[in-house]
Design a protein around this motif. Structure first.
Motif, PDB file in Angstrom:
ATOM      1  N   ILE A 115      59.737  75.870  64.782  1.00 31.84           N
ATOM      2  CA  ILE A 115      60.489  77.093  65.088  1.00 31.84           C
ATOM      3  C   ILE A 115      60.262  78.151  64.016  1.00 31.84           C
ATOM      4  O   ILE A 115      60.037  79.325  64.322  1.00 31.84           O
ATOM      5  CB  ILE A 115      61.993  76.787  65.229  1.00 31.84           C
ATOM      6  N   ILE A 116      60.318  77.754  62.742  1.00 31.38           N
ATOM      7  CA  ILE A 116      60.126  78.759  61.691  1.00 31.38           C
ATOM      8  C   ILE A 116      58.678  79.235  61.663  1.00 31.38           C
ATOM      9  O   ILE A 116      58.403  80.410  61.400  1.00 31.38           O
ATOM     10  CB  ILE A 116      60.570  78.234  60.305  1.00 31.38           C
ATOM     11  N   ILE A 117      57.737  78.359  61.969  1.00 36.03           N
ATOM     12  CA  ILE A 117      56.337  78.782  62.033  1.00 36.03           C
ATOM     13  C   ILE A 117      56.151  79.813  63.141  1.00 36.03           C
ATOM     14  O   ILE A 117      55.513  80.859  62.945  1.00 36.03           O
ATOM     15  CB  ILE A 117      55.420  77.563  62.247  1.00 36.03           C
ATOM     16  N   ASN A 118      56.731  79.539  64.301  1.00 36.91           N
ATOM     17  CA  ASN A 118      56.642  80.501  65.405  1.00 36.91           C
ATOM     18  C   ASN A 118      57.334  81.810  65.052  1.00 36.91           C
ATOM     19  O   ASN A 118      56.852  82.896  65.404  1.00 36.91           O
ATOM     20  CB  ASN A 118      57.268  79.912  66.671  1.00 36.91           C
ATOM     21  N   ALA A 119      58.468  81.710  64.351  1.00 36.72           N
ATOM     22  CA  ALA A 119      59.202  82.913  63.965  1.00 36.72           C
ATOM     23  C   ALA A 119      58.366  83.781  63.031  1.00 36.72           C
ATOM     24  O   ALA A 119      58.289  85.006  63.197  1.00 36.72           O
ATOM     25  CB  ALA A 119      60.518  82.533  63.299  1.00 36.72           C
ATOM     26  N   ILE A 120      57.721  83.164  62.048  1.00 39.32           N
ATOM     27  CA  ILE A 120      56.886  83.928  61.118  1.00 39.32           C
ATOM     28  C   ILE A 120      55.728  84.586  61.859  1.00 39.32           C
ATOM     29  O   ILE A 120      55.402  85.755  61.629  1.00 39.32           O
ATOM     30  CB  ILE A 120      56.376  83.019  59.982  1.00 39.32           C
ATOM     31  N   ASN A 121      55.109  83.850  62.768  1.00 38.88           N
ATOM     32  CA  ASN A 121      54.004  84.429  63.539  1.00 38.88           C
ATOM     33  C   ASN A 121      54.457  85.647  64.332  1.00 38.88           C
ATOM     34  O   ASN A 121      53.737  86.651  64.424  1.00 38.88           O
ATOM     35  CB  ASN A 121      53.410  83.378  64.482  1.00 38.88           C
ATOM     36  N   LYS A 122      55.647  85.573  64.911  1.00 38.09           N
ATOM     37  CA  LYS A 122      56.159  86.715  65.676  1.00 38.09           C
ATOM     38  C   LYS A 122      56.455  87.903  64.763  1.00 38.09           C
ATOM     39  O   LYS A 122      56.136  89.049  65.091  1.00 38.09           O
ATOM     40  CB  LYS A 122      57.417  86.308  66.442  1.00 38.09           C
ATOM     41  N   ILE A 123      57.055  87.618  63.619  1.00 39.23           N
ATOM     42  CA  ILE A 123      57.411  88.697  62.699  1.00 39.23           C
ATOM     43  C   ILE A 123      56.173  89.420  62.196  1.00 39.23           C
ATOM     44  O   ILE A 123      56.141  90.655  62.140  1.00 39.23           O
ATOM     45  CB  ILE A 123      58.245  88.141  61.526  1.00 39.23           C
ATOM     46  N   ILE A 124      55.131  88.677  61.831  1.00 42.76           N
ATOM     47  CA  ILE A 124      53.935  89.333  61.300  1.00 42.76           C
ATOM     48  C   ILE A 124      53.172  90.084  62.390  1.00 42.76           C
ATOM     49  O   ILE A 124      52.284  90.880  62.092  1.00 42.76           O
ATOM     50  CB  ILE A 124      53.001  88.330  60.582  1.00 42.76           C
ATOM     51  N   ASN A 125      53.551  89.842  63.639  1.00 44.43           N
ATOM     52  CA  ASN A 125      52.973  90.599  64.747  1.00 44.43           C
ATOM     53  C   ASN A 125      53.916  91.696  65.236  1.00 44.43           C
ATOM     54  O   ASN A 125      53.765  92.210  66.340  1.00 44.43           O
ATOM     55  CB  ASN A 125      52.608  89.661  65.901  1.00 44.43           C
ATOM     56  N   GLY A 126      54.896  92.030  64.388  1.00 41.92           N
ATOM     57  CA  GLY A 126      55.738  93.180  64.663  1.00 41.92           C
ATOM     58  C   GLY A 126      56.977  92.916  65.484  1.00 41.92           C
ATOM     59  O   GLY A 126      57.679  93.857  65.867  1.00 41.92           O
ATOM     60  N   GLN A 127      57.290  91.650  65.764  1.00 46.90           N
ATOM     61  CA  GLN A 127      58.470  91.335  66.557  1.00 46.90           C
ATOM     62  C   GLN A 127      59.633  90.931  65.657  1.00 46.90           C
ATOM     63  O   GLN A 127      59.462  90.696  64.465  1.00 46.90           O
ATOM     64  CB  GLN A 127      58.156  90.192  67.526  1.00 46.90           C
ATOM     65  N   THR A 128      60.818  90.861  66.256  1.00 47.02           N
ATOM     66  CA  THR A 128      61.976  90.319  65.560  1.00 47.02           C
ATOM     67  C   THR A 128      62.386  89.019  66.238  1.00 47.02           C
ATOM     68  O   THR A 128      62.103  88.816  67.421  1.00 47.02           O
ATOM     69  CB  THR A 128      63.160  91.302  65.574  1.00 47.02           C
ATOM     70  N   VAL A 129      63.044  88.143  65.472  1.00 48.01           N
ATOM     71  CA  VAL A 129      63.405  86.822  65.993  1.00 48.01           C
ATOM     72  C   VAL A 129      64.853  86.518  65.606  1.00 48.01           C
ATOM     73  O   VAL A 129      65.138  86.200  64.450  1.00 48.01           O
ATOM     74  CB  VAL A 129      62.480  85.723  65.432  1.00 48.01           C
ATOM     75  N   PHE A 130      65.754  86.627  66.584  1.00 45.12           N
ATOM     76  CA  PHE A 130      67.165  86.351  66.331  1.00 45.12           C
ATOM     77  C   PHE A 130      67.755  85.542  67.473  1.00 45.12           C
ATOM     78  O   PHE A 130      67.370  85.725  68.629  1.00 45.12           O
ATOM     79  CB  PHE A 130      67.963  87.657  66.193  1.00 45.12           C
TER      80      PHE A 130
END
Length: 213
Positions: A115-130
């Motif tokens: 989950i945290i790996i996916n979250a980091i990938n999303k964040i570095i691609n400009g998304q937010t994860v909440f």
């Protein structure tokens, strides 16, 4: 925030074993590079001054300045550095505080490592994860809540401007802020469709009184 090189990550947690475990998990990915660790906010800020860091993963509970306050400091002093809050706190209050502080994501420590790996990938691609929260409108200011409530009555910008004796452009700006705030914590299909936010506003109106305080 898209990179063509490994992402430089700093871990902020006052428990060395937690940092070690998280480092081990993240460094299984060739695109992640843990370049710094800190046991408290002050050490984290020193590293940010001295090193090239792209993303910070921080706990909330730490000695001295907590992770939420640290997130605010990063937003002010190092706005290019994204912050992901990684904590055992699941309460909505903490999620909303993290969003208000400027975090780009929020992951519970009890979640699987993927989950945290996916979250980091999303964040570095400009998304937010909440996580979704029960009352996303808690993010809004009083005036934004008032405008949101009126949107639930399918009022136009002109109608709302007349009610508050303001110009329509101000109402449009307010609607834009509402959309930006709520898109982090409402269902994805709603965040991507402003018309569906009006439906959410209707539901808000049905369960709440007009916000006047």
């Amino acid at each position: 925030m898209i990179y063509d090189r490994p992402i430089n990550i700093m871990l902020v947690d006052d428990h060395p074993m937690m940092r070690d475990a998280l480092r081990g998990r993240l460094e299984t990915r060739p695109t992640f590079r843990v370049v710094a660790e800190a046991a408290d906010a002050e050490e984290a800020l020193r590293h940010a001054n001295d090193m090239a860091i792209d993303l910070v993963v921080t706990d909330i509970e730490m000695p001295g300045t907590d992770g939420i306050a640290l997130t605010t400091k990063f937003r002010t002093k190092f706005p290019a550095i994204a912050v992901l809050v990684f904590t055992l706190h699941h309460e909505e209050e903490f999620i909303l505080r993290a969003i208000e502080a400027g975090a780009r994501g929020y992951v519970n420590k009890k979640e699987p490592g993927s989950i945290i790996i996916n979250a980091i990938n999303k964040i570095i691609n400009g998304q937010t994860v909440f996580p979704q929260v029960a009352k996303p409108e808690s993010l809004l200011t009083l005036r934004e809540k008032q405008v949101f409530w009126l949107l639930g009555d399918v009022k136009t910008n002109e109608d709302i401007a007349i009610k508050f004796d303001i110009v329509e452009h101000t109402v449009a700006d307010c609607r834009s802020r509402i959309l930006q705030k709520l898109r982090t914590v409402v269902p994805v299909e709603m965040a991507d469709n402003p018309a569906l936010l009006i439906i959410y506003a209707v539901k808000y109106r049905m369960r709440c009184h007009y916000p006047d305080s």
